[in-house]
Design a protein around this motif. Structure first.
Motif, PDB file in Angstrom:
ATOM      1  N   GLY A 166       0.784  -1.223   0.000  1.00 38.25           N
ATOM      2  CA  GLY A 166       0.000   0.000   0.000  1.00 38.25           C
ATOM      3  C   GLY A 166       0.817   1.275   0.000  1.00 38.25           C
ATOM      4  O   GLY A 166       0.252   2.370  -0.152  1.00 38.25           O
ATOM      5  N   ALA A 167       2.138   1.158   0.157  1.00 38.22           N
ATOM      6  CA  ALA A 167       2.963   2.365   0.188  1.00 38.22           C
ATOM      7  C   ALA A 167       3.176   2.904  -1.222  1.00 38.22           C
ATOM      8  O   ALA A 167       3.466   2.135  -2.142  1.00 38.22           O
ATOM      9  CB  ALA A 167       4.321   2.056   0.827  1.00 38.22           C
ATOM     10  N   PRO A 168       3.046   4.216  -1.420  1.00 38.21           N
ATOM     11  CA  PRO A 168       3.408   4.781  -2.725  1.00 38.21           C
ATOM     12  C   PRO A 168       4.874   4.506  -2.996  1.00 38.21           C
ATOM     13  O   PRO A 168       5.676   4.352  -2.066  1.00 38.21           O
ATOM     14  CB  PRO A 168       3.151   6.285  -2.532  1.00 38.21           C
ATOM     15  CG  PRO A 168       2.266   6.390  -1.340  1.00 38.21           C
ATOM     16  CD  PRO A 168       2.601   5.227  -0.458  1.00 38.21           C
ATOM     17  N   ARG A 169       5.238   4.461  -4.251  1.00 37.86           N
ATOM     18  CA  ARG A 169       6.639   4.190  -4.599  1.00 37.86           C
ATOM     19  C   ARG A 169       6.947   4.754  -5.973  1.00 37.86           C
ATOM     20  O   ARG A 169       6.061   4.927  -6.813  1.00 37.86           O
ATOM     21  CB  ARG A 169       6.918   2.686  -4.557  1.00 37.86           C
ATOM     22  CG  ARG A 169       6.148   1.878  -5.608  1.00 37.86           C
ATOM     23  CD  ARG A 169       6.043   0.427  -5.226  1.00 37.86           C
ATOM     24  NE  ARG A 169       5.164   0.245  -4.064  1.00 37.86           N
ATOM     25  CZ  ARG A 169       5.066  -0.889  -3.388  1.00 37.86           C
ATOM     26  NH1 ARG A 169       5.772  -1.934  -3.734  1.00 37.86           N
ATOM     27  NH2 ARG A 169       4.254  -0.968  -2.349  1.00 37.86           N
ATOM     28  N   TRP A 170       8.224   5.030  -6.190  1.00 39.54           N
ATOM     29  CA  TRP A 170       8.697   5.510  -7.484  1.00 39.54           C
ATOM     30  C   TRP A 170       9.910   4.685  -7.889  1.00 39.54           C
ATOM     31  O   TRP A 170      10.696   4.252  -7.033  1.00 39.54           O
ATOM     32  CB  TRP A 170       9.104   6.986  -7.406  1.00 39.54           C
ATOM     33  CG  TRP A 170       8.013   7.887  -6.952  1.00 39.54           C
ATOM     34  CD1 TRP A 170       6.990   8.383  -7.696  1.00 39.54           C
ATOM     35  CD2 TRP A 170       7.810   8.388  -5.622  1.00 39.54           C
ATOM     36  NE1 TRP A 170       6.169   9.164  -6.923  1.00 39.54           N
ATOM     37  CE2 TRP A 170       6.649   9.194  -5.647  1.00 39.54           C
ATOM     38  CE3 TRP A 170       8.505   8.252  -4.415  1.00 39.54           C
ATOM     39  CZ2 TRP A 170       6.165   9.848  -4.516  1.00 39.54           C
ATOM     40  CZ3 TRP A 170       8.034   8.894  -3.297  1.00 39.54           C
ATOM     41  CH2 TRP A 170       6.878   9.676  -3.348  1.00 39.54           C
ATOM     42  N   PRO A 171      10.096   4.452  -9.170  1.00 38.66           N
ATOM     43  CA  PRO A 171      11.267   3.680  -9.615  1.00 38.66           C
ATOM     44  C   PRO A 171      12.566   4.394  -9.243  1.00 38.66           C
ATOM     45  O   PRO A 171      12.668   5.615  -9.320  1.00 38.66           O
ATOM     46  CB  PRO A 171      11.095   3.626 -11.144  1.00 38.66           C
ATOM     47  CG  PRO A 171       9.653   3.936 -11.392  1.00 38.66           C
ATOM     48  CD  PRO A 171       9.229   4.864 -10.298  1.00 38.66           C
ATOM     49  N   ALA A 172      13.548   3.608  -8.829  1.00 37.77           N
ATOM     50  CA  ALA A 172      14.888   4.123  -8.528  1.00 37.77           C
ATOM     51  C   ALA A 172      15.884   3.094  -9.044  1.00 37.77           C
ATOM     52  O   ALA A 172      16.445   2.309  -8.278  1.00 37.77           O
ATOM     53  CB  ALA A 172      15.063   4.369  -7.038  1.00 37.77           C
ATOM     54  N   GLY A 173      16.040   3.046 -10.369  1.00 35.14           N
ATOM     55  CA  GLY A 173      16.836   1.985 -10.969  1.00 35.14           C
ATOM     56  C   GLY A 173      16.100   0.670 -10.829  1.00 35.14           C
ATOM     57  O   GLY A 173      14.920   0.571 -11.177  1.00 35.14           O
ATOM     58  N   GLU A 174      16.774  -0.324 -10.281  1.00 34.69           N
ATOM     59  CA  GLU A 174      16.139  -1.620 -10.046  1.00 34.69           C
ATOM     60  C   GLU A 174      15.441  -1.674  -8.698  1.00 34.69           C
ATOM     61  O   GLU A 174      14.853  -2.691  -8.345  1.00 34.69           O
ATOM     62  CB  GLU A 174      17.187  -2.735 -10.149  1.00 34.69           C
ATOM     63  CG  GLU A 174      17.801  -2.873 -11.543  1.00 34.69           C
ATOM     64  CD  GLU A 174      18.791  -4.009 -11.626  1.00 34.69           C
ATOM     65  OE1 GLU A 174      19.071  -4.636 -10.575  1.00 34.69           O
ATOM     66  OE2 GLU A 174      19.290  -4.280 -12.733  1.00 34.69           O
ATOM     67  N   ARG A 175      15.503  -0.571  -7.952  1.00 38.10           N
ATOM     68  CA  ARG A 175      14.876  -0.514  -6.638  1.00 38.10           C
ATOM     69  C   ARG A 175      13.719   0.490  -6.679  1.00 38.10           C
ATOM     70  O   ARG A 175      13.374   0.996  -7.750  1.00 38.10           O
ATOM     71  CB  ARG A 175      15.916  -0.125  -5.580  1.00 38.10           C
ATOM     72  CG  ARG A 175      17.187  -0.981  -5.680  1.00 38.10           C
ATOM     73  CD  ARG A 175      18.201  -0.597  -4.628  1.00 38.10           C
ATOM     74  NE  ARG A 175      17.888  -1.198  -3.342  1.00 38.10           N
ATOM     75  CZ  ARG A 175      18.383  -0.762  -2.179  1.00 38.10           C
ATOM     76  NH1 ARG A 175      19.174   0.294  -2.144  1.00 38.10           N
ATOM     77  NH2 ARG A 175      18.075  -1.380  -1.045  1.00 38.10           N
ATOM     78  N   VAL A 176      13.122   0.748  -5.532  1.00 38.46           N
ATOM     79  CA  VAL A 176      12.027   1.717  -5.469  1.00 38.46           C
ATOM     80  C   VAL A 176      12.283   2.694  -4.332  1.00 38.46           C
ATOM     81  O   VAL A 176      12.892   2.351  -3.315  1.00 38.46           O
ATOM     82  CB  VAL A 176      10.656   1.031  -5.272  1.00 38.46           C
ATOM     83  CG1 VAL A 176      10.292   0.204  -6.489  1.00 38.46           C
ATOM     84  CG2 VAL A 176      10.621   0.189  -4.001  1.00 38.46           C
ATOM     85  N   LYS A 177      11.803   3.917  -4.533  1.00 32.01           N
ATOM     86  CA  LYS A 177      11.904   4.956  -3.510  1.00 32.01           C
ATOM     87  C   LYS A 177      10.560   5.089  -2.822  1.00 32.01           C
ATOM     88  O   LYS A 177       9.512   5.152  -3.469  1.00 32.01           O
ATOM     89  CB  LYS A 177      12.311   6.285  -4.144  1.00 32.01           C
ATOM     90  CG  LYS A 177      12.508   7.425  -3.146  1.00 32.01           C
ATOM     91  CD  LYS A 177      12.723   8.749  -3.857  1.00 32.01           C
ATOM     92  CE  LYS A 177      13.983   8.743  -4.685  1.00 32.01           C
ATOM     93  NZ  LYS A 177      14.211  10.088  -5.293  1.00 32.01           N
ATOM     94  N   LEU A 178      10.585   5.127  -1.489  1.00 29.93           N
ATOM     95  CA  LEU A 178       9.369   5.227  -0.685  1.00 29.93           C
ATOM     96  C   LEU A 178       9.293   6.618  -0.050  1.00 29.93           C
ATOM     97  O   LEU A 178      10.318   7.171   0.364  1.00 29.93           O
ATOM     98  CB  LEU A 178       9.366   4.184   0.427  1.00 29.93           C
ATOM     99  CG  LEU A 178       9.587   2.727   0.024  1.00 29.93           C
ATOM    100  CD1 LEU A 178       9.675   1.856   1.268  1.00 29.93           C
ATOM    101  CD2 LEU A 178       8.459   2.251  -0.883  1.00 29.93           C
ATOM    102  N   PRO A 179       8.102   7.197   0.079  1.00 31.48           N
ATOM    103  CA  PRO A 179       7.988   8.495   0.750  1.00 31.48           C
ATOM    104  C   PRO A 179       8.116   8.340   2.266  1.00 31.48           C
ATOM    105  O   PRO A 179       7.306   7.655   2.907  1.00 31.48           O
ATOM    106  CB  PRO A 179       6.590   8.981   0.354  1.00 31.48           C
ATOM    107  CG  PRO A 179       5.830   7.751  -0.014  1.00 31.48           C
ATOM    108  CD  PRO A 179       6.822   6.740  -0.495  1.00 31.48           C
ATOM    109  N   ALA A 180       9.125   8.972   2.816  1.00 32.56           N
ATOM    110  CA  ALA A 180       9.337   8.882   4.263  1.00 32.56           C
ATOM    111  C   ALA A 180       8.133   9.406   5.030  1.00 32.56           C
ATOM    112  O   ALA A 180       7.786   8.875   6.097  1.00 32.56           O
ATOM    113  CB  ALA A 180      10.597   9.658   4.649  1.00 32.56           C
ATOM    114  N   ALA A 181       7.473  10.441   4.495  1.00 31.89           N
ATOM    115  CA  ALA A 181       6.304  10.998   5.194  1.00 31.89           C
ATOM    116  C   ALA A 181       5.203   9.949   5.336  1.00 31.89           C
ATOM    117  O   ALA A 181       4.549   9.857   6.382  1.00 31.89           O
ATOM    118  CB  ALA A 181       5.788  12.229   4.455  1.00 31.89           C
TER     119      ALA A 181
END
Length: 343
Positions: free
Chosen positions: A258-273
């Protein structure tokens, strides 16, 4: 080494926290910065180079040596044959003042970085970014004072600085001092492509479109004010170091459901907030004695409400970090530089 100073570093930081400097030097030229650093090195003093104080947490004990406050000023533009503009800025220039000046001059490129506090020399160190634009997109090169070699290195290319998400090879080290910074701007009055959905919605455009730089700047400032991210001495929600934690980058399988995420290469970035909110923290959550708290506008900012200490702030930061780790198994990393203290 000069007289002992009782200058409280709290007066030089946006958090308004931090104990006394043993000795403070106000350096108004690049040459004065180099001379002050050389003098501290010759005397064997611990050295802290401080700009706008917007991205630091200084220990309550202060700093046991010399603090060089970079207060250099000056900026100039050079129109190049290909239509682009080379912008050269001294390290001590107020960053938002630089952005405002370029927009007023009819130059786009920096407008999405409006309202960010601090001095220009810190922007490549942190690879400052906001609303879909970061310094790495525009940085050409920097001039540095190399303490190990005792030499000024001019035109160090951006490609040599290891620019990454809110980091560079300059971050967390004290052997290289930024003296001036150069940016390459498109040379027209249009903004950078609007990549950030929240900003695109505020401007009423589709992501990827360009708008007048002045319109983008106004929209960015309005969004930042709504989150308490534009300095205002009367608003305690702005007594902060900005976003206290970086957005964590994790393997996709470690991203919470359920966490929003954005692509970061082969990984994903999560919003700390999002992680902080879903670990049980609301806006305004108070730390020790109510002297510090999460911002009433944005849970990612840890704020000083008055009468507090750096340790109060760190207690609150540890509470948030530990709860996110316990809830999601994700480690939050502080964005500000911790001076003499640890999380």
């Amino acid at each position: 080494m000069g007289p002992v100073s009782t200058t409280e570093l709290a007066s030089l930081t946006t958090l308004r926290l931090g104990g006394p400097a043993r000795r403070l030097v106000e350096a108004t030229t690049a040459e004065a910065v180099v001379a002050a650093v050389r003098a501290a090195d010759a005397a064997g003093e611990p050295l802290l180079v401080l700009g706008g104080g917007s991205n630091v947490v200084v220990d309550d004990a202060g700093w046991p040596g010399a603090v060089v406050h970079v207060a250099t000023t000056g900026m100039r533009t050079e129109h190049r044959p290909d239509g682009t503009v080379l912008l050269t800025v001294e390290a001590g220039e107020d960053w938002d003042g630089v952005v405002a000046a370029t927009v007023a001059e009819g130059l786009g490129g920096l407008e999405c970085l409006s309202g960010i506090p601090g001095r220009t020399g810190a922007t490549p160190v942190q690879n400052v970014g906001a609303y879909g634009v970061e310094i790495a997109d525009l940085l050409v090169d920097v001039d540095l004072y190399d303490r190990r070699a005792d030499a000024v290195r001019e035109h160090v290319p951006a490609a040599d600085l290891g620019l990454g998400y809110r980091t560079s090879t300059l971050k967390g080290r004290d052997d290289a001092v930024v003296l001036r910074v150069r940016f390459g701007l498109p040379g027209d009055g249009a903004s950078a492509p609007i990549r950030y959905p929240e900003l695109a919605a505020a401007l009423g455009v589709e992501p990827g479109e360009r708008v007048p730089a002045a319109a983008a700047r106004d929209a960015v400032l309005a969004l930042r004010r709504g989150k308490g991210m534009v300095l205002d001495a009367e608003d305690r929600d702005t007594w902060s170091a900005g976003s206290f934690f970086t957005n964590p980058i994790v393997d996709p399988e470690r991203a919470p459901e359920g966490a929003p995420r954005w692509p970061a290469g082969e990984r994903v970035k999560l919003p700390a907030a999002w992680l902080i909110q879903h670990a049980g923290f609301a806006r305004g959550h108070a730390g020790p004695g109510g002297r510090v708290a999460l911002s009433g506008k944005h849970v990612l900012a840890l704020t000083h409400r008055g009468g507090g200490s750096a340790e109060d702030l760190l207690v609150l930061a540890r509470e948030v970090r530990d709860a996110v780790r316990a809830t999601f198994g994700v480690d939050l990393v502080p964005e500000p530089v911790l001076v003499g203290c640890r999380l």
